[in-house]
Enzyme design. Structure first.
Site, mmCIF file in Angstrom:
data_model
loop_
_atom_site.group_PDB
_atom_site.id
_atom_site.type_symbol
_atom_site.label_atom_id
_atom_site.label_comp_id
_atom_site.label_asym_id
_atom_site.label_seq_id
_atom_site.Cartn_x
_atom_site.Cartn_y
_atom_site.Cartn_z
ATOM 1 N N CYS A 86 0.824 -1.218 0.000
ATOM 2 C CA CYS A 86 0.000 0.000 0.000
ATOM 3 C C CYS A 86 0.856 1.265 0.000
ATOM 4 C CB CYS A 86 -1.014 -0.052 1.140
ATOM 5 S SG CYS A 86 -2.415 1.050 0.826
ATOM 6 N N HIS A 177 -3.391 -4.870 1.583
ATOM 7 C CA HIS A 177 -2.724 -5.088 2.880
ATOM 8 C C HIS A 177 -2.699 -6.573 3.247
ATOM 9 C CE1 HIS A 177 -2.329 -0.936 4.488
ATOM 10 N NE2 HIS A 177 -3.284 -0.698 3.600
ATOM 11 N N GLU A 179 -0.992 -8.067 5.380
ATOM 12 C CA GLU A 179 -0.723 -8.294 6.809
ATOM 13 C C GLU A 179 -1.993 -8.276 7.643
ATOM 14 O OE1 GLU A 179 -0.464 -5.563 5.219
ATOM 15 O OE2 GLU A 179 -0.897 -3.849 6.507
HETATM 16 N N1 GLN Z 1 -3.671 6.479 1.119
HETATM 17 C C1 GLN Z 1 -2.366 6.230 1.630
HETATM 18 C C2 GLN Z 1 -1.301 7.027 0.882
HETATM 19 O O1 GLN Z 1 -1.568 7.455 -0.202
HETATM 20 C C3 GLN Z 1 -2.047 4.743 1.560
HETATM 21 C C4 GLN Z 1 -3.067 3.975 2.330
HETATM 22 C C5 GLN Z 1 -2.561 2.790 3.064
HETATM 23 O O2 GLN Z 1 -1.354 2.524 3.178
HETATM 24 N N2 GLN Z 1 -3.497 2.061 3.601
HETATM 25 O O3 GLN Z 1 -0.253 7.227 1.383
#
Ligand code: GLN
Length: 204
Positions: A86, A177, A179
């Site tokens: 992410c 994610h 995890e």
């Molecule tokens: N929206 C976050 C970003 O752009 C990432 C979201 C997340 O890691 N769950 O940094």
């Protein structure tokens, strides 16, 4: 040999990754010690690295301020595995489409922050992943869209016709994610089943 896994812990979800890498190690008959990384000096001792989700602007700024960024790049240049998830994938990318994110350029992808799953900020989906026999329960939270992948980048999974998991050499990146579920197969795939590595993570 016990493997040392470093979880980048400057900001974001750390403890879930620590648990997941331990479980994935056990599934691959590898003993793993986990270190949280907040300052420079630890990454060079790590065999495996995890770059968690969180807020990519904050993570990238802290990585550069602390001098951890160049250590991560050197880790990848040495061919050692990284799992970036992410916001971690946004930081790892070549291009985050946002000047506030100083990317590491360790995964040759272009991403768009918060662009995936526009209607719903968060959702869970069963995902077919290259290398996994059964679908993976993928949790997306304000996930980045992978809008472009460089030559040599393998797309491991797609959702809605868009890449959501990629492998670029020793780096595996996911929009979602892994995890946040008890299923540690993505950690296994990214960290213990690396291709063309130096043997330190193979099952020989
Ligand atoms: N929206 C976050 C970003 O752009 C990432 C979201 C997340 O890691 N769950 O940094």
């Amino acid at each position: 040999m016990t493997l040392k896994a470093g979880v980048v812990a400057v900001q974001g979800d750390v403890s879930e990754h620590a648990e997941a890498v331990r479980r994935a190690g056990a599934a691959h008959d590898r003993e793993v010690t986990v270190e949280e990384i907040r300052t420079a000096g630890t990454v060079p001792d790590c065999d495996l690295l995890l770059l968690p989700g969180g807020e990519s602007t904050t993570i990238s700024r802290l990585l550069h301020d602390e001098g951890i960024a160049e250590e991560i790049v050197a880790h990848v240049e040495a061919g050692k595995p990284v799992l970036a998830t992410c916001a971690g994938l946004i930081v790892a990318a070549t291009d985050a489409g946002d000047d506030r994110v100083e990317t590491l350029g360790i995964a040759d992808v272009t991403v768009e922050r918060n662009a995936f799953g526009r209607q719903k900020d968060s959702f869970e989906a069963p995902l077919e992943v290259e290398g996994l026999e059964e679908p993976f329960p993928a949790v997306f939270i304000r996930a980045p869209l992978i809008s472009d992948v460089g030559e040599g980048v393998e797309v491991l999974a797609e959702w809605d016709g868009r890449p959501v998991a990629v492998r670029d050499g020793p780096v595996v990146g996911t929009s979602f994610h892994p995890e946040l579920t008890p299923d540690s197969r993505i950690h296994g795939l990214g960290l213990f089943e690396a291709e063309g590595d130096d043997g330190s993570t193979s099952d020989q």
